[in-house]
Design a protein around this motif. Sequence first.
Motif: not given
Length: 168
Positions: A36-40, A125-132, A142-148
Motif C-alpha cells: 500500500e502506497v498512501p499519500p505522501i 489523492d488516495c492510496s495505491e495498492w499492489k498485489f501479486g 495487479y495495481t489499483w486505486r479503486a478496485a472492481t
Amino acid sequence: MERLTNDDQAVYQAAQIEIDQFDLKEGEKIIAYFSEVPPIRGFPYKIIIIETPDGTILSRFRQWDTEYNFSQWINGIYNLDRLRIITDEKKLSESDIALLKEQLLKLKQIQLPESIRNEKAIILDCSEWKFGFLLADKNIDYTWRAATEAIELFVPIIELIRKQHQFR
C-alpha cells in the motif's frame, strides 16, 4: 555525498524504491506480495511471502517511517539517503500456510481477471495498492486505486498477508 531535496515527489519516489528492496537469499522465491502506497504523509509498506529452498514459508515486511522522517525534516529539506525503513520477518503458521496453498490452488483453477482496477471511478489523492502472486510459473500482478468486485477473489490471500505484521 548525500542526496538532499525539497521536492516531496522525489522523497516519495525514493521511499517507494526503498520499500521494494527486499534482499532475497539464494534459492528464495516470492510466492505473493501486497503493498500500500498512501499519500505522501502516510506509511507506505510492502509485505512479501517467500518460500525458502528448504520449503519454509516466511513473510517479510518493509515500511517507510514517515512520522519519524518528517519530524526530523522540519525545514522542508529531505535527505533521500536517510529514509527510516522499518523491517520485520516472520515464519507463517501451519494454518496460514494451508490457507495460502488452498487459495492459490483455487486461483489456479479459474480464469483470472486481467485487471481489477475500476477505470470509471474518480479518486482524488488516495492510496495505491499492489498485489501479486506466483501461479504455475506465471507472475500475476495487479495495481489499483479503486478496485472492481473481482478483488473478492483475492481477499483471503490479501488478509492473510496483511495479518502477518502489525503496523500503523
